[in-house]
Write a protein that holds these residues in place. Sequence first.
Motif, PDB file in Angstrom:
ATOM      1  N   HIS A   1      11.320 -10.104   4.891  1.00 27.08           N
ATOM      2  CA  HIS A   1      10.324 -10.548   3.918  1.00 27.08           C
ATOM      3  C   HIS A   1       9.028 -10.959   4.613  1.00 27.08           C
ATOM      4  CE1 HIS A   1       8.830 -12.183   0.150  1.00 27.08           C
ATOM      5  NE2 HIS A   1       8.503 -13.286   0.791  1.00 27.08           N
ATOM      6  N   MET A   2       9.155 -11.697   5.691  1.00 26.36           N
ATOM      7  CA  MET A   2       7.960 -12.119   6.427  1.00 26.36           C
ATOM      8  C   MET A   2       7.223 -10.915   7.001  1.00 26.36           C
ATOM      9  SD  MET A   2       8.870 -15.688   8.376  1.00 26.36           S
ATOM     10  CE  MET A   2       9.925 -14.908   9.548  1.00 26.36           C
ATOM     11  N   GLU A   3       7.971  -9.960   7.514  1.00 25.48           N
ATOM     12  CA  GLU A   3       7.351  -8.812   8.177  1.00 25.48           C
ATOM     13  C   GLU A   3       6.780  -7.794   7.204  1.00 25.48           C
ATOM     14  OE1 GLU A   3      10.421  -7.319  10.729  1.00 25.48           O
ATOM     15  OE2 GLU A   3      10.043  -8.843  12.254  1.00 25.48           O
ATOM     16  N   THR A   4       7.243  -7.796   5.967  1.00 27.17           N
ATOM     17  CA  THR A   4       6.747  -6.813   5.005  1.00 27.17           C
ATOM     18  C   THR A   4       5.971  -7.476   3.874  1.00 27.17           C
ATOM     19  OG1 THR A   4       8.881  -6.792   3.852  1.00 27.17           O
ATOM     20  CG2 THR A   4       8.510  -5.097   5.518  1.00 27.17           C
ATOM     21  N   CYS A   5       6.644  -8.296   3.082  1.00 28.90           N
ATOM     22  CA  CYS A   5       6.024  -8.879   1.891  1.00 28.90           C
ATOM     23  C   CYS A   5       4.857  -9.789   2.241  1.00 28.90           C
ATOM     24  CB  CYS A   5       7.051  -9.668   1.080  1.00 28.90           C
ATOM     25  SG  CYS A   5       8.467  -8.708   0.559  1.00 28.90           S
ATOM     26  N   LEU A   6       5.059 -10.662   3.224  1.00 26.16           N
ATOM     27  CA  LEU A   6       4.002 -11.618   3.574  1.00 26.16           C
ATOM     28  C   LEU A   6       2.800 -10.898   4.177  1.00 26.16           C
ATOM     29  CD1 LEU A   6       3.290 -14.548   3.372  1.00 26.16           C
ATOM     30  CD2 LEU A   6       4.368 -14.936   5.581  1.00 26.16           C
ATOM     31  N   VAL A   7       3.054  -9.947   5.047  1.00 29.39           N
ATOM     32  CA  VAL A   7       1.955  -9.178   5.634  1.00 29.39           C
ATOM     33  C   VAL A   7       1.209  -8.412   4.538  1.00 29.39           C
ATOM     34  CG1 VAL A   7       1.385  -7.245   7.153  1.00 29.39           C
ATOM     35  CG2 VAL A   7       2.990  -9.006   7.929  1.00 29.39           C
TER      36      VAL A   7
ATOM     37  N   ALA B   1       1.076  -9.209   1.408  1.00 29.75           N
ATOM     38  CA  ALA B   1       0.381 -10.189   0.566  1.00 29.75           C
ATOM     39  C   ALA B   1      -0.936 -10.627   1.192  1.00 29.75           C
ATOM     40  CB  ALA B   1       1.281 -11.403   0.326  1.00 29.75           C
ATOM     41  N   VAL B   2      -0.943 -10.832   2.496  1.00 26.58           N
ATOM     42  CA  VAL B   2      -2.179 -11.219   3.188  1.00 26.58           C
ATOM     43  C   VAL B   2      -3.208 -10.104   3.044  1.00 26.58           C
ATOM     44  CG1 VAL B   2      -3.209 -11.676   5.449  1.00 26.58           C
ATOM     45  CG2 VAL B   2      -1.079 -12.824   4.796  1.00 26.58           C
ATOM     46  N   LEU B   3      -2.776  -8.876   3.204  1.00 28.33           N
ATOM     47  CA  LEU B   3      -3.691  -7.740   3.078  1.00 28.33           C
ATOM     48  C   LEU B   3      -4.239  -7.606   1.654  1.00 28.33           C
ATOM     49  CD1 LEU B   3      -1.763  -5.082   5.207  1.00 28.33           C
ATOM     50  CD2 LEU B   3      -3.821  -6.359   5.868  1.00 28.33           C
ATOM     51  N   ASN B   4      -3.435  -8.008   0.667  1.00 31.35           N
ATOM     52  CA  ASN B   4      -3.853  -7.893  -0.736  1.00 31.35           C
ATOM     53  C   ASN B   4      -4.403  -9.185  -1.319  1.00 31.35           C
ATOM     54  OD1 ASN B   4      -3.213  -5.101  -1.268  1.00 31.35           O
ATOM     55  ND2 ASN B   4      -1.078  -5.693  -1.032  1.00 31.35           N
ATOM     56  N   GLY B   5      -4.434 -10.245  -0.531  1.00 34.45           N
ATOM     57  CA  GLY B   5      -5.041 -11.501  -0.967  1.00 34.45           C
ATOM     58  C   GLY B   5      -4.200 -12.350  -1.904  1.00 34.45           C
ATOM     59  N   ASN B   6      -2.897 -12.108  -1.979  1.00 35.48           N
ATOM     60  CA  ASN B   6      -2.061 -12.948  -2.840  1.00 35.48           C
ATOM     61  C   ASN B   6      -0.975 -13.673  -2.041  1.00 35.48           C
ATOM     62  OD1 ASN B   6      -0.611 -10.522  -2.432  1.00 35.48           O
ATOM     63  ND2 ASN B   6       0.540 -10.808  -4.313  1.00 35.48           N
ATOM     64  N   GLU B   7      -1.334 -14.068  -0.824  1.00 36.43           N
ATOM     65  CA  GLU B   7      -0.341 -14.709   0.044  1.00 36.43           C
ATOM     66  C   GLU B   7       0.165 -16.033  -0.502  1.00 36.43           C
ATOM     67  OE1 GLU B   7      -4.384 -15.738   1.836  1.00 36.43           O
ATOM     68  OE2 GLU B   7      -3.462 -13.954   1.046  1.00 36.43           O
ATOM     69  N   GLN B   8      -0.669 -16.782  -1.226  1.00 34.81           N
ATOM     70  CA  GLN B   8      -0.221 -18.074  -1.757  1.00 34.81           C
ATOM     71  C   GLN B   8       0.915 -17.891  -2.756  1.00 34.81           C
ATOM     72  OE1 GLN B   8      -0.897 -21.085  -0.601  1.00 34.81           O
ATOM     73  NE2 GLN B   8      -2.063 -19.977   0.951  1.00 34.81           N
ATOM     74  N   GLU B   9       0.811 -16.882  -3.586  1.00 36.81           N
ATOM     75  CA  GLU B   9       1.874 -16.591  -4.551  1.00 36.81           C
ATOM     76  C   GLU B   9       3.174 -16.223  -3.836  1.00 36.81           C
ATOM     77  OE1 GLU B   9       2.973 -13.220  -7.915  1.00 36.81           O
ATOM     78  OE2 GLU B   9       0.908 -13.380  -7.214  1.00 36.81           O
ATOM     79  N   VAL B  10       3.070 -15.382  -2.820  1.00 35.04           N
ATOM     80  CA  VAL B  10       4.249 -14.951  -2.075  1.00 35.04           C
ATOM     81  C   VAL B  10       4.861 -16.129  -1.317  1.00 35.04           C
ATOM     82  CG1 VAL B  10       5.051 -13.441  -0.201  1.00 35.04           C
ATOM     83  CG2 VAL B  10       3.495 -12.558  -1.940  1.00 35.04           C
ATOM     84  N   ILE B  11       4.038 -16.981  -0.753  1.00 33.99           N
ATOM     85  CA  ILE B  11       4.525 -18.165  -0.040  1.00 33.99           C
ATOM     86  C   ILE B  11       5.242 -19.103  -1.005  1.00 33.99           C
ATOM     87  CG2 ILE B  11       3.792 -20.276   1.159  1.00 33.99           C
ATOM     88  CD1 ILE B  11       1.620 -18.499   2.531  1.00 33.99           C
ATOM     89  N   GLN B  12       4.688 -19.311  -2.185  1.00 32.86           N
ATOM     90  CA  GLN B  12       5.331 -20.169  -3.183  1.00 32.86           C
ATOM     91  C   GLN B  12       6.682 -19.597  -3.613  1.00 32.86           C
ATOM     92  OE1 GLN B  12       4.628 -23.241  -4.188  1.00 32.86           O
ATOM     93  NE2 GLN B  12       2.978 -23.168  -2.692  1.00 32.86           N
ATOM     94  N   ASP B  13       6.733 -18.282  -3.805  1.00 28.85           N
ATOM     95  CA  ASP B  13       8.003 -17.643  -4.168  1.00 28.85           C
ATOM     96  C   ASP B  13       9.047 -17.850  -3.078  1.00 28.85           C
ATOM     97  OD1 ASP B  13       6.973 -16.739  -6.572  1.00 28.85           O
ATOM     98  OD2 ASP B  13       6.674 -14.677  -5.889  1.00 28.85           O
TER      99      ASP B  13
END
Length: 97
Positions: A67-73, A75-87
């Motif tokens: 998840h960290m290596e795919t979803c979080l990366v 999310a950072v590229l798409n600007g929605n990292e806060q949502e992904v971090i909260q999830d």
Amino acid sequence: MSNEHHQHNHDHKQRKNVINRLSRIEGHIKGVKQMTIEGRDCPDILLQIAAIRKALDNTAKLIFVDHMETCLVDAVLNGNEQEVIQDMKKALDNFIR
């Protein structure tokens, strides 16, 4: 399971590995069920349950890293990292009690 979660638009590198691990765990659970049906010794059954718990924990770790290596990366590229971090925080709160 809740329907609020989104379908991912990217591939998880470890998806096949996770599925394989879950299949092995599923088989292990069936084996322990059979041991119980056969009246095997409680310590043997508990030892097998402990092995299943460890296998589940290791699978969860793999999912978290993936998840960290795919979803979080992503999310950072798409600007929605806060949502992904909260999830992920919610997921961890449910996983680690």
